[in-house]
Design a protein around this motif. Structure first.
Motif, PDB file in Angstrom:
ATOM      1  N   GLY A  98      -9.694  41.811 -14.148  1.00 56.44           N
ATOM      2  CA  GLY A  98      -9.410  42.762 -15.184  1.00 56.44           C
ATOM      3  C   GLY A  98      -8.502  42.301 -16.509  1.00 56.44           C
ATOM      4  O   GLY A  98      -7.555  42.594 -17.047  1.00 56.44           O
ATOM      5  N   LEU A  99      -9.030  40.902 -16.666  1.00 58.65           N
ATOM      6  CA  LEU A  99      -8.544  39.942 -17.924  1.00 58.65           C
ATOM      7  C   LEU A  99      -7.039  39.850 -17.778  1.00 58.65           C
ATOM      8  O   LEU A  99      -6.197  39.963 -18.666  1.00 58.65           O
ATOM      9  CB  LEU A  99      -9.027  40.864 -19.121  1.00 58.65           C
ATOM     10  CG  LEU A  99     -10.482  41.027 -19.690  1.00 58.65           C
ATOM     11  CD1 LEU A  99     -10.630  41.564 -20.735  1.00 58.65           C
ATOM     12  CD2 LEU A  99     -11.157  39.626 -19.635  1.00 58.65           C
ATOM     13  N   GLY A 100      -6.652  39.451 -16.525  1.00 59.73           N
ATOM     14  CA  GLY A 100      -5.399  39.383 -16.582  1.00 59.73           C
ATOM     15  C   GLY A 100      -4.544  40.333 -16.045  1.00 59.73           C
ATOM     16  O   GLY A 100      -3.120  40.279 -15.762  1.00 59.73           O
ATOM     17  N   LYS A 101      -4.757  41.454 -15.744  1.00 62.09           N
ATOM     18  CA  LYS A 101      -4.159  42.675 -15.387  1.00 62.09           C
ATOM     19  C   LYS A 101      -3.718  42.651 -14.014  1.00 62.09           C
ATOM     20  O   LYS A 101      -2.815  43.229 -13.706  1.00 62.09           O
ATOM     21  CB  LYS A 101      -5.375  43.747 -15.599  1.00 62.09           C
ATOM     22  CG  LYS A 101      -4.691  45.284 -15.564  1.00 62.09           C
ATOM     23  CD  LYS A 101      -5.556  46.216 -16.037  1.00 62.09           C
ATOM     24  CE  LYS A 101      -5.169  47.469 -16.094  1.00 62.09           C
ATOM     25  NZ  LYS A 101      -6.284  48.426 -16.455  1.00 62.09           N
ATOM     26  N   LEU A 102      -4.368  42.102 -13.219  1.00 63.68           N
ATOM     27  CA  LEU A 102      -3.971  41.608 -11.736  1.00 63.68           C
ATOM     28  C   LEU A 102      -4.128  40.327 -11.160  1.00 63.68           C
ATOM     29  O   LEU A 102      -5.342  39.671 -11.410  1.00 63.68           O
ATOM     30  CB  LEU A 102      -5.030  42.649 -10.695  1.00 63.68           C
ATOM     31  CG  LEU A 102      -4.746  42.571  -9.232  1.00 63.68           C
ATOM     32  CD1 LEU A 102      -3.433  42.958  -8.970  1.00 63.68           C
ATOM     33  CD2 LEU A 102      -5.774  43.364  -8.497  1.00 63.68           C
ATOM     34  N   ALA A 103      -3.182  39.753 -10.692  1.00 58.51           N
ATOM     35  CA  ALA A 103      -3.162  38.647  -9.993  1.00 58.51           C
ATOM     36  C   ALA A 103      -3.199  38.305  -8.591  1.00 58.51           C
ATOM     37  O   ALA A 103      -2.614  39.247  -8.059  1.00 58.51           O
ATOM     38  CB  ALA A 103      -1.949  37.682 -10.448  1.00 58.51           C
ATOM     39  N   HIS A 104      -4.248  37.659  -8.011  1.00 58.55           N
ATOM     40  CA  HIS A 104      -4.543  37.840  -6.805  1.00 58.55           C
ATOM     41  C   HIS A 104      -4.433  36.450  -5.931  1.00 58.55           C
ATOM     42  O   HIS A 104      -5.101  35.593  -6.327  1.00 58.55           O
ATOM     43  CB  HIS A 104      -5.895  38.365  -6.390  1.00 58.55           C
ATOM     44  CG  HIS A 104      -6.344  38.527  -5.017  1.00 58.55           C
ATOM     45  ND1 HIS A 104      -7.584  38.798  -4.746  1.00 58.55           N
ATOM     46  CD2 HIS A 104      -5.497  38.646  -3.890  1.00 58.55           C
ATOM     47  CE1 HIS A 104      -7.694  39.159  -3.298  1.00 58.55           C
ATOM     48  NE2 HIS A 104      -6.491  39.017  -2.873  1.00 58.55           N
ATOM     49  N   ILE A 105      -3.188  36.255  -5.214  1.00 57.86           N
ATOM     50  CA  ILE A 105      -3.072  34.813  -4.779  1.00 57.86           C
ATOM     51  C   ILE A 105      -3.078  35.072  -3.278  1.00 57.86           C
ATOM     52  O   ILE A 105      -2.855  36.047  -2.369  1.00 57.86           O
ATOM     53  CB  ILE A 105      -1.605  34.606  -5.063  1.00 57.86           C
ATOM     54  CG1 ILE A 105      -1.258  34.477  -6.554  1.00 57.86           C
ATOM     55  CG2 ILE A 105      -1.011  33.276  -4.215  1.00 57.86           C
ATOM     56  CD1 ILE A 105      -0.029  34.388  -6.788  1.00 57.86           C
ATOM     57  N   ASP A 106      -3.924  33.791  -2.630  1.00 58.44           N
ATOM     58  CA  ASP A 106      -4.086  33.762  -1.316  1.00 58.44           C
ATOM     59  C   ASP A 106      -3.070  32.583  -0.718  1.00 58.44           C
ATOM     60  O   ASP A 106      -3.638  31.649  -1.133  1.00 58.44           O
ATOM     61  CB  ASP A 106      -5.323  33.496  -0.822  1.00 58.44           C
ATOM     62  CG  ASP A 106      -5.950  33.672   0.701  1.00 58.44           C
ATOM     63  OD1 ASP A 106      -4.900  33.303   1.362  1.00 58.44           O
ATOM     64  OD2 ASP A 106      -6.922  34.165   0.907  1.00 58.44           O
ATOM     65  N   ALA A 107      -2.226  32.998   0.252  1.00 59.03           N
ATOM     66  CA  ALA A 107      -1.294  31.802   0.331  1.00 59.03           C
ATOM     67  C   ALA A 107      -1.542  31.222   1.806  1.00 59.03           C
ATOM     68  O   ALA A 107      -0.881  30.465   2.212  1.00 59.03           O
ATOM     69  CB  ALA A 107       0.128  32.437   0.485  1.00 59.03           C
ATOM     70  N   TRP A 108      -2.769  31.633   2.360  1.00 58.86           N
ATOM     71  CA  TRP A 108      -3.021  31.226   3.622  1.00 58.86           C
ATOM     72  C   TRP A 108      -3.277  29.320   3.827  1.00 58.86           C
ATOM     73  O   TRP A 108      -2.513  29.158   4.718  1.00 58.86           O
ATOM     74  CB  TRP A 108      -4.506  31.640   3.993  1.00 58.86           C
ATOM     75  CG  TRP A 108      -4.827  31.197   5.231  1.00 58.86           C
ATOM     76  CD1 TRP A 108      -4.254  31.811   6.584  1.00 58.86           C
ATOM     77  CD2 TRP A 108      -6.122  30.340   5.942  1.00 58.86           C
ATOM     78  NE1 TRP A 108      -5.040  31.318   7.541  1.00 58.86           N
ATOM     79  CE2 TRP A 108      -6.040  30.381   7.228  1.00 58.86           C
ATOM     80  CE3 TRP A 108      -7.005  29.569   4.922  1.00 58.86           C
ATOM     81  CZ2 TRP A 108      -7.143  29.514   7.968  1.00 58.86           C
ATOM     82  CZ3 TRP A 108      -8.174  28.992   5.681  1.00 58.86           C
ATOM     83  CH2 TRP A 108      -7.989  29.018   7.054  1.00 58.86           C
ATOM     84  N   ARG A 109      -3.673  28.786   2.624  1.00 66.37           N
ATOM     85  CA  ARG A 109      -3.781  27.452   2.745  1.00 66.37           C
ATOM     86  C   ARG A 109      -2.340  26.720   2.215  1.00 66.37           C
ATOM     87  O   ARG A 109      -2.405  25.581   2.101  1.00 66.37           O
ATOM     88  CB  ARG A 109      -5.009  26.903   1.816  1.00 66.37           C
ATOM     89  CG  ARG A 109      -6.114  27.192   2.677  1.00 66.37           C
ATOM     90  CD  ARG A 109      -7.437  26.700   1.928  1.00 66.37           C
ATOM     91  NE  ARG A 109      -7.451  26.553   0.565  1.00 66.37           N
ATOM     92  CZ  ARG A 109      -7.539  25.674  -0.276  1.00 66.37           C
ATOM     93  NH1 ARG A 109      -8.066  24.398   0.468  1.00 66.37           N
ATOM     94  NH2 ARG A 109      -7.505  25.545  -1.546  1.00 66.37           N
ATOM     95  N   ILE A 110      -1.354  27.735   1.793  1.00 68.77           N
ATOM     96  CA  ILE A 110      -0.425  26.952   1.005  1.00 68.77           C
ATOM     97  C   ILE A 110       0.724  26.443   2.274  1.00 68.77           C
ATOM     98  O   ILE A 110       0.723  26.999   3.429  1.00 68.77           O
ATOM     99  CB  ILE A 110       0.450  28.070   0.324  1.00 68.77           C
ATOM    100  CG1 ILE A 110      -0.167  28.261  -0.928  1.00 68.77           C
ATOM    101  CG2 ILE A 110       1.966  27.523   0.016  1.00 68.77           C
ATOM    102  CD1 ILE A 110       0.590  29.309  -1.725  1.00 68.77           C
ATOM    103  N   GLU A 111       0.813  25.018   2.036  1.00 64.84           N
ATOM    104  CA  GLU A 111       1.506  24.227   3.114  1.00 64.84           C
ATOM    105  C   GLU A 111       3.079  24.496   3.025  1.00 64.84           C
ATOM    106  O   GLU A 111       4.084  24.296   4.007  1.00 64.84           O
ATOM    107  CB  GLU A 111       1.193  22.788   3.298  1.00 64.84           C
ATOM    108  CG  GLU A 111      -0.289  22.736   3.914  1.00 64.84           C
ATOM    109  CD  GLU A 111      -0.704  21.346   4.086  1.00 64.84           C
ATOM    110  OE1 GLU A 111       0.108  20.387   4.102  1.00 64.84           O
ATOM    111  OE2 GLU A 111      -2.007  21.219   4.070  1.00 64.84           O
TER     112      GLU A 111
END
Length: 154
Positions: free
Chosen positions: A81-94
């Motif tokens: 939505g042009l920056g309306k929602l940020a979606h972060i997936d932390a699964w691979r974050i070490e």
């Protein structure tokens, strides 16, 4: 480390993806009054395939976002939505500090709506900003039947 303890405030059982998406929509309706006042973070926990991305699809739809929502597992983050929602997936974050390296603090200062899948991977960072943001912890797990999901809102 002093951990924040969360109580389950609501427990919902869904029977298919559509119902899980509807819960995401309802979560947005319950929290949209914070939009523009402070960052709103939906911290999602749950096993692979437990319905986290389905919940995000419902949330995005309720926000009026028409983009195709997919889990950003390999890119770590996506915007809809042009920056309306940020979606972060932390699964691979070490290391949870990686969340800060991808601009999480700026998103908070900009009062954005943020979804963090696999939030348990970065819980220490999220706990440091409790009080500065509206945070909704959601745990999704498998139910007794194949398509059944248990959603606990904390």
């Amino acid at each position: 480390m002093n951990r924040v303890k969360y109580q389950v405030m609501e427990k919902i059982i869904t029977n298919n993806e559509k119902e899980t998406q509807e819960v995401g929509g309802r979560l947005w309706k319950q929290n949209e009054q914070y939009l523009g006042k402070q960052a709103v973070v939906f911290a999602l926990e749950g096993e692979l395939g437990a319905g986290k991305t389905q919940l995000v699809k419902g949330l995005a739809k309720a926000m009026g976002i028409k983009d195709d929502v997919i889990s950003p597992t390999f890119t770590l983050e996506a915007e809809y939505g042009l920056g309306k929602l940020a979606h972060i997936d932390a699964w691979r974050i070490e290391d949870s500090r990686e969340l800060l390296e991808i601009g999480f603090e700026k998103r908070i200062m900009d009062k954005q709506v943020i979804v963090v899948e696999w939030a348990d991977q970065v819980k220490d960072v999220l706990e440091k900003v409790v009080g500065k943001i509206k945070i909704v912890w959601v745990k999704l797990s498998y139910g007794a039947k194949d398509d059944e999901r248990i959603i606990e809102i904390k």
